[in-house]
Design a protein around this motif. Structure first.
Motif, PDB file in Angstrom:
ATOM      1  N   VAL A 241       0.904  -1.162   0.000  1.00  0.00           N
ATOM      2  CA  VAL A 241       0.000   0.000   0.000  1.00  0.00           C
ATOM      3  C   VAL A 241       0.934   1.202   0.000  1.00  0.00           C
ATOM      4  N   LYS A 242       0.823   2.035  -1.019  1.00  0.00           N
ATOM      5  CA  LYS A 242       1.912   2.965  -1.324  1.00  0.00           C
ATOM      6  C   LYS A 242       1.765   4.355  -0.705  1.00  0.00           C
ATOM      7  N   TYR A 243       2.916   4.996  -0.647  1.00  0.00           N
ATOM      8  CA  TYR A 243       3.030   6.381  -0.194  1.00  0.00           C
ATOM      9  C   TYR A 243       3.149   7.257  -1.432  1.00  0.00           C
ATOM     10  N   TRP A 244       2.162   8.102  -1.654  1.00  0.00           N
ATOM     11  CA  TRP A 244       2.246   9.045  -2.785  1.00  0.00           C
ATOM     12  C   TRP A 244       1.582  10.339  -2.340  1.00  0.00           C
ATOM     13  N   GLY A 245       2.360  11.316  -1.969  1.00  0.00           N
ATOM     14  CA  GLY A 245       1.813  12.597  -1.522  1.00  0.00           C
ATOM     15  C   GLY A 245       2.238  12.931  -0.105  1.00  0.00           C
ATOM     16  N   LYS A 246       2.731  14.162   0.057  1.00  0.00           N
ATOM     17  CA  LYS A 246       3.188  14.591   1.389  1.00  0.00           C
ATOM     18  C   LYS A 246       2.179  15.533   2.025  1.00  0.00           C
ATOM     19  N   LYS A 247       2.053  15.421   3.346  1.00  0.00           N
ATOM     20  CA  LYS A 247       1.276  16.389   4.112  1.00  0.00           C
ATOM     21  C   LYS A 247       2.149  17.624   4.308  1.00  0.00           C
ATOM     22  N   ASP A 248       3.412  17.380   4.717  1.00  0.00           N
ATOM     23  CA  ASP A 248       4.351  18.472   4.965  1.00  0.00           C
ATOM     24  C   ASP A 248       5.648  18.148   4.212  1.00  0.00           C
ATOM     25  N   ALA A 249       5.969  18.975   3.226  1.00  0.00           N
ATOM     26  CA  ALA A 249       7.111  18.666   2.355  1.00  0.00           C
ATOM     27  C   ALA A 249       8.440  18.677   3.115  1.00  0.00           C
ATOM     28  N   ALA A 250       8.619  19.599   4.051  1.00  0.00           N
ATOM     29  CA  ALA A 250       9.892  19.692   4.774  1.00  0.00           C
ATOM     30  C   ALA A 250      10.049  18.514   5.743  1.00  0.00           C
ATOM     31  N   LEU A 251       8.961  18.149   6.423  1.00  0.00           N
ATOM     32  CA  LEU A 251       9.033  17.057   7.416  1.00  0.00           C
ATOM     33  C   LEU A 251       8.892  15.683   6.762  1.00  0.00           C
ATOM     34  N   LYS A 252       8.528  15.673   5.490  1.00  0.00           N
ATOM     35  CA  LYS A 252       8.270  14.432   4.743  1.00  0.00           C
ATOM     36  C   LYS A 252       7.268  13.545   5.478  1.00  0.00           C
TER      37      LYS A 252
ATOM     38  N   PRO B 193      -7.697  14.754 -10.277  1.00  0.00           N
ATOM     39  CA  PRO B 193      -9.064  14.798  -9.731  1.00  0.00           C
ATOM     40  C   PRO B 193      -9.377  13.592  -8.838  1.00  0.00           C
ATOM     41  N   PHE B 194      -8.484  12.611  -8.822  1.00  0.00           N
ATOM     42  CA  PHE B 194      -8.780  11.368  -8.096  1.00  0.00           C
ATOM     43  C   PHE B 194      -8.020  11.201  -6.778  1.00  0.00           C
ATOM     44  N   TRP B 195      -7.135  12.168  -6.433  1.00  0.00           N
ATOM     45  CA  TRP B 195      -6.269  11.902  -5.284  1.00  0.00           C
ATOM     46  C   TRP B 195      -7.037  11.753  -3.984  1.00  0.00           C
ATOM     47  N   ARG B 196      -8.132  12.527  -3.816  1.00  0.00           N
ATOM     48  CA  ARG B 196      -8.911  12.429  -2.568  1.00  0.00           C
ATOM     49  C   ARG B 196      -9.614  11.074  -2.470  1.00  0.00           C
ATOM     50  N   GLU B 197     -10.041  10.558  -3.609  1.00  0.00           N
ATOM     51  CA  GLU B 197     -10.717   9.257  -3.622  1.00  0.00           C
ATOM     52  C   GLU B 197      -9.774   8.167  -3.146  1.00  0.00           C
ATOM     53  N   ARG B 198      -8.532   8.232  -3.668  1.00  0.00           N
ATOM     54  CA  ARG B 198      -7.561   7.209  -3.250  1.00  0.00           C
ATOM     55  C   ARG B 198      -7.274   7.348  -1.755  1.00  0.00           C
ATOM     56  N   LEU B 199      -7.117   8.587  -1.323  1.00  0.00           N
ATOM     57  CA  LEU B 199      -6.834   8.867   0.088  1.00  0.00           C
ATOM     58  C   LEU B 199      -7.892   8.248   0.997  1.00  0.00           C
ATOM     59  N   LYS B 200      -9.159   8.420   0.599  1.00  0.00           N
ATOM     60  CA  LYS B 200     -10.275   7.909   1.408  1.00  0.00           C
ATOM     61  C   LYS B 200     -10.223   6.390   1.510  1.00  0.00           C
ATOM     62  N   ALA B 201      -9.755   5.753   0.430  1.00  0.00           N
ATOM     63  CA  ALA B 201      -9.792   4.288   0.383  1.00  0.00           C
ATOM     64  C   ALA B 201      -8.628   3.644   1.139  1.00  0.00           C
ATOM     65  N   VAL B 202      -7.551   4.419   1.418  1.00  0.00           N
ATOM     66  CA  VAL B 202      -6.335   3.790   1.960  1.00  0.00           C
ATOM     67  C   VAL B 202      -6.544   3.072   3.306  1.00  0.00           C
ATOM     68  N   PRO B 203      -7.277   3.649   4.297  1.00  0.00           N
ATOM     69  CA  PRO B 203      -7.423   2.919   5.566  1.00  0.00           C
ATOM     70  C   PRO B 203      -8.008   1.516   5.366  1.00  0.00           C
ATOM     71  N   GLU B 204      -9.034   1.424   4.502  1.00  0.00           N
ATOM     72  CA  GLU B 204      -9.656   0.122   4.237  1.00  0.00           C
ATOM     73  C   GLU B 204      -8.680  -0.814   3.504  1.00  0.00           C
ATOM     74  N   THR B 205      -7.911  -0.226   2.575  1.00  0.00           N
ATOM     75  CA  THR B 205      -6.945  -1.026   1.808  1.00  0.00           C
ATOM     76  C   THR B 205      -5.856  -1.570   2.741  1.00  0.00           C
ATOM     77  N   ILE B 206      -5.387  -0.722   3.653  1.00  0.00           N
ATOM     78  CA  ILE B 206      -4.357  -1.160   4.615  1.00  0.00           C
ATOM     79  C   ILE B 206      -4.907  -2.303   5.471  1.00  0.00           C
ATOM     80  N   ASP B 207      -6.130  -2.145   5.955  1.00  0.00           N
ATOM     81  CA  ASP B 207      -6.761  -3.191   6.779  1.00  0.00           C
ATOM     82  C   ASP B 207      -6.819  -4.510   6.019  1.00  0.00           C
TER      83      ASP B 207
END
Ligand code: PMV
Length: 328
Positions: free
Chosen positions: A15-26, A201-215
């Motif tokens: 389950v991948k990491y794509w996108g930073k919340k904080d660029a400096a803190l990674k 246009p799809f990044w929020r959709e993927r974000l929403k699905a990640v907790p379920e995907t990780i589980d």
């Protein structure tokens, strides 16, 4: 001061990491889940030395300069600040896999540098603290500190964004067979690439699905249900690439050979029982995942596909560790 050498593995994210919340803190936008891989190892020796007037960084015996050197020095600065030390360091690094062959080395590289440099300054850090520190060098390096099957918690700030081992490397005897399809460096690196995530246009959709995907992914690994695991991992990889391809500007990491492997795999699976699944990072190389008993069959499958430069098989392995065989 004391010379210390560390070894650290690269890791492949299910389950991948794509996108930073904080660029400096990674710190990442999402949790991710990965496995350390045993044939993709970085070895790094660090010695802080009163005789030095600047940091000296070597890769494969050659001086490293430019942006690469800068990133290493910035990381040494973080570790010096923690150790309240101002000494310069000599750093030697080598990879067990050819560099520039399209296999990511930043994860294993920053994990090995973190452990070697922190130990050389006699800092006693927990696995969690080392993972946080490695993350500041390169996000995915946080997942190369712990052992085996690893969960990186996105967290809410720097201190809560760390990776931990959920299952040790001997939990499940699976393989990641890396098919190298290009020897060239990737065109757009992951930092620059994921900087554009919010233009899809799809990044929020993927974000929403990640907790379920990780589980689902962790559940399948816990139960060692390979088919369940493979279906989740493959879908998640395609979702990440759908985000990449719909960013502005679009990122097409897949090559003709990447598509040839995917099509051949789907075709074989439609005809025979072939429990093999793919995942792909920010590049054209394909990781074929299977149980150890399928390894030979996967090797034969690879032989049938033109365009694969070479392939090599990885097992899950232990995380970053101190070793005695120094590079200088
Ligand atoms: O930490 P970086 O900058 O190497 O980013 C890694 C990004 C991906 O490989 C695409 C996904 C992942 O989770 O490893």
């Amino acid at each position: 001061m004391k010379k210390i050498t560390a070894k650290a593995p690269a890791n492949i994210a299910f389950v991948k990491y794509w996108g930073k919340k904080d660029a400096a803190l990674k710190t990442p936008l999402t949790d991710s889940f990965s496995m350390t891989i045993d044939q993709s190892i970085t070895t790094t020796t660090v010695a802080f030395d009163t005789q030095l007037t600047r940091d000296e960084v070597f890769f494969d015996g050659k001086v490293v300069s430019g942006r690469e050197e800068q990133k290493v020095i910035e990381h040494l600065d973080r570790i010096r600040a923690l150790g309240k030390n101002t000494l310069f360091a000599r750093v030697y690094t080598k990879n067990s896999f050819p560099s520039g062959a399209g296999v990511a080395s930043s994860a294993s590289g920053f994990a090995a540098l973190t452990l070697a440099a922190a130990s050389a300054l006699a800092l006693t850090l927990s696995t969690r603290q080392l993972s946080i520190l490695a993350r500041l060098g390169s996000g995915s390096a946080s997942r190369s500190i712990p052992d085996g099957f690893v969960w990186w918690h996105a967290g809410t700030d720097s201190d809560s964004s760390y990776a931990e081992s959920l299952f040790p490397s001997d939990h499940w005897d699976i393989r990641d067979i890396v098919c190298i399809v290009s020897d060239k460096e990737k065109k757009v690196g992951s930092t620059e690439g994921m900087g554009g995530i919010r233009t899809s246009p799809f990044w929020r959709e993927r974000l929403k699905a990640v907790p379920e995907t990780i589980d689902a992914c962790i559940g399948a690994v816990r139960r060692k249900n390979f088919r369940e695991f493979g279906v989740v991992v493959e879908r998640e990889c395609i979702n990440m690439h759908a985000v990449m391809m719909t960013q502005e500007p679009p990122l097409f990491y897949w090559s003709d050979t990447t598509m040839r492997i995917i099509n051949a795999l789907v075709d074989v699976r439609s005809r025979i029982d072939f429990p093999v699944f793919f995942t792909i990072d920010a590049g054209p190389n394909v990781h074929l995942l299977c149980e150890s008993k399928q390894e030979k069959a996967v090797e034969s499958f690879i032989q049938t596909i033109p365009g694969i430069v070479r392939s090599y098989s990885n097992k899950p392995t232990q995380g970053a560790r101190i070793v005695e065989d120094h590079l200088f």
